[in-house]
Write an enzyme that holds these catalytic residues in place. Structure first.
Site, PDB file in Angstrom:
ATOM      1  N   PRO A 281       0.837  -1.205   0.000  1.00 53.82           N
ATOM      2  CA  PRO A 281       0.000   0.000   0.000  1.00 53.82           C
ATOM      3  C   PRO A 281       0.875   1.260   0.000  1.00 53.82           C
ATOM      4  CG  PRO A 281       0.044  -0.966   2.199  1.00 53.82           C
ATOM      5  CD  PRO A 281       0.820  -1.892   1.321  1.00 53.82           C
TER       6      PRO A 281
ATOM      7  N   ASP B  29       5.691   2.558   2.381  1.00 53.69           N
ATOM      8  CA  ASP B  29       4.860   1.379   2.624  1.00 53.69           C
ATOM      9  C   ASP B  29       4.033   1.643   3.884  1.00 53.69           C
ATOM     10  OD1 ASP B  29       3.749  -1.079   3.263  1.00 53.69           O
ATOM     11  OD2 ASP B  29       5.550  -2.237   2.825  1.00 53.69           O
ATOM     12  N   HIS B  30       2.724   1.786   3.724  1.00 51.37           N
ATOM     13  CA  HIS B  30       1.863   2.169   4.851  1.00 51.37           C
ATOM     14  C   HIS B  30       1.785   1.071   5.917  1.00 51.37           C
ATOM     15  CE1 HIS B  30      -0.755   4.793   6.893  1.00 51.37           C
ATOM     16  NE2 HIS B  30      -1.341   5.344   5.851  1.00 51.37           N
ATOM     17  N   ARG B  31       2.167  -0.153   5.559  1.00 49.88           N
ATOM     18  CA  ARG B  31       2.189  -1.219   6.560  1.00 49.88           C
ATOM     19  C   ARG B  31       3.318  -1.013   7.559  1.00 49.88           C
ATOM     20  NH1 ARG B  31       2.815  -6.158   2.474  1.00 49.88           N
ATOM     21  NH2 ARG B  31       4.544  -4.757   1.960  1.00 49.88           N
ATOM     22  N   VAL B  32       4.373  -0.325   7.113  1.00 46.17           N
ATOM     23  CA  VAL B  32       5.573  -0.129   7.935  1.00 46.17           C
ATOM     24  C   VAL B  32       5.615   1.261   8.550  1.00 46.17           C
ATOM     25  CG1 VAL B  32       8.103  -0.233   7.921  1.00 46.17           C
ATOM     26  CG2 VAL B  32       6.794  -1.738   6.407  1.00 46.17           C
TER      27      VAL B  32
END
Length: 443
Positions: free
Chosen positions: A240, A415-418
């Protein structure tokens, strides 16, 4: 008994390669450490050394052969007293089919005896599934596919080196039966994975028919281009991305760089703007340690050192060599190391450990006149900085007046997960501060 020389795994993710060139011929005597062949991986051409001594009895794979699977027999090594005749008799003995009704206890000794000289087709025979508590060895891609399909890796036999589970093993495996606890637990993840997979697009035959009446030149995909296509497709489908943009005034940096280059001229060192960008990013990762991180599927890994990757364009693709501990190195040492890595990247002479790893990457297209662009994150990195050209623009000064300044546009892909929005903004602000106040980077 003749010993087979197997196609080596020259990097942790290598599943196949091209046997580019033999450096020996049949009948040659070799010792441990002697060079046998040049192997092309998806990124580099590497030399393959002998681990035993003996005589090359037969070359099983011709030079230039592509798509040779890891662990496939490529040559046969003879010991003292053995001849080429022993190769044929050994192959016949090993080619005998196993009993279909044999028990596990019956087949284990047979496999152990067959290992030194298994035929080429059986060189990658899958290992047995793991027992409870036994460590599972699998490639990152195999783990991701297994997670999406709801597969238990302990129940999958690996066909890679030393039983390593690779992509082909999990693609051919079936998900747990409907109604099982494992499937119910993984159902949401499986649905999400299916939802984010984009259509494959028109088939090769469809595209060929579309352009059948036009003059075209077909360009064969080499290992590097196939890998780039697969990894970037995976990145855009599964990561994402979000984007943060800033303009950076370079006037102070350009003046400081000119001053330093004048002092470093006697040492043969010339600093580039990219060297300052590398240093600024490395220091920013130390100032915002939560952003110095990578995605590891079920967890986030936060790195202590600043290992910064830099995209280097080469013919047919690109490399991202990694400058490790970049925050601790001087600008001059970063400059020298970067030039060396870039030169060897263009010659495809980098070792895997030189272009794998890192948590952050830089892609600079400013030298091509690009004002700004959005870069694709290279998994498992948490972010990548896209750097445009420095151009003179009218800007509003601190006193409210209009003045001319050299401005460089950058875009941070995250990276929106990180990394969340505020954390990404903090990281980019630290990068901007370093570049607009370059002397502070030496403190």
């Amino acid at each position: 008994m003749p010993t087979e020389i197997l196609m080596p795994a020259l990097s942790p993710t290598m599943e196949e390669g091209t046997l580019a060139k033999w450096l020996v011929k049949e009948g040659d005597t070799v010792s441990s450490g002697d060079l046998l062949a040049e192997i092309e991986t998806d990124k580099a051409t590497m030399e393959f050394e002998a681990v035993d001594e003996g005589v090359i009895g037969k070359l099983l794979v011709a030079a230039g052969t592509e798509g040779v699977k890891v662990n496939t027999a490529i040559a046969v090594l003879l010991e003292d007293g053995e001849s080429a005749e022993d190769i044929g008799s050994t192959a016949k003995a090993e080619a005998a089919p196993a009993k279909e009704d044999a028990t596990e206890g019956d087949t284990a000794p047979a496999k152990a005896e067959a290992k030194p000289a298994a035929p080429a087709d059986a060189a990658a025979a899958p290992a047995a599934p793991k027992k409870d508590g036994e460590r599972v060895f699998a490639s990152p891609l195999a783990r991701r596919i297994a997670a999406e399909k709801g597969l238990d890796l302990t129940q999958i036999a690996g066909s890679g080196p030393k039983g390593r589970i690779v992509k082909a093993d999990v693609e051919g495996a079936k998900a747990p039966a409907a109604g099982t606890a494992a499937q119910k637990a993984d159902a949401p993840a499986g649905k999400a994975a299916s939802a984010r997979v984009a259509p494959a697009g028109p088939s090769t035959e469809t595209v060929l028919r579309m352009y059948a009446d036009r003059e075209v030149t077909e360009v064969k995909l080499d290992g590097m281009r196939k890998t780039i296509a697969a990894r970037l497709t995976e990145a855009k489908q599964t990561i994402p991305h979000f984007y943060l943009r800033r303009d950076i005034r370079l006037d102070a940096l350009m003046a400081f760089r000119s001053q330093l280059n004048g002092q470093l001229e006697k040492r043969g060192v010339k600093l580039s703007v990219n060297d300052f960008i590398i240093k600024a990013c490395a220091l920013a990762l130390q100032q915002v340690p939560a952003a110095n991180a990578v995605w590891a599927n079920d967890r986030i890994l936060q790195l202590t050192p600043s290992d910064v990757a830099v995209a280097v364009a080469i013919e047919g693709g690109l490399f991202t060599p990694v400058l490790k501990d970049a925050d601790k190195k001087s600008l001059s040492s970063l400059s020298v190391e970067m030039k060396d890595l870039a030169a060897r990247a263009r010659d495809r002479k980098l070792a895997p450990h030189e272009y794998q790893g890192g948590s952050f990457a830089i892609s600079n297209l400013g030298m091509f006149g690009i004002d700004n662009f959005d870069a694709v994150i290279n998994p498992p990195h948490g972010a990548i900085l896209a750097v445009g050209a420095g151009v003179k623009k009218p800007v509003v000064g601190a006193d409210g007046g209009v003045e001319v300044a050299t401005v460089m546009s950058v875009t941070l892909s995250v990276d929106h997960r990180v990394i969340d929005g505020a954390l990404g903004a903090e990281l980019l602000a630290a990068i901007v501060d370093g570049l607009e106040n370059p002397m502070a980077m030496l403190a």
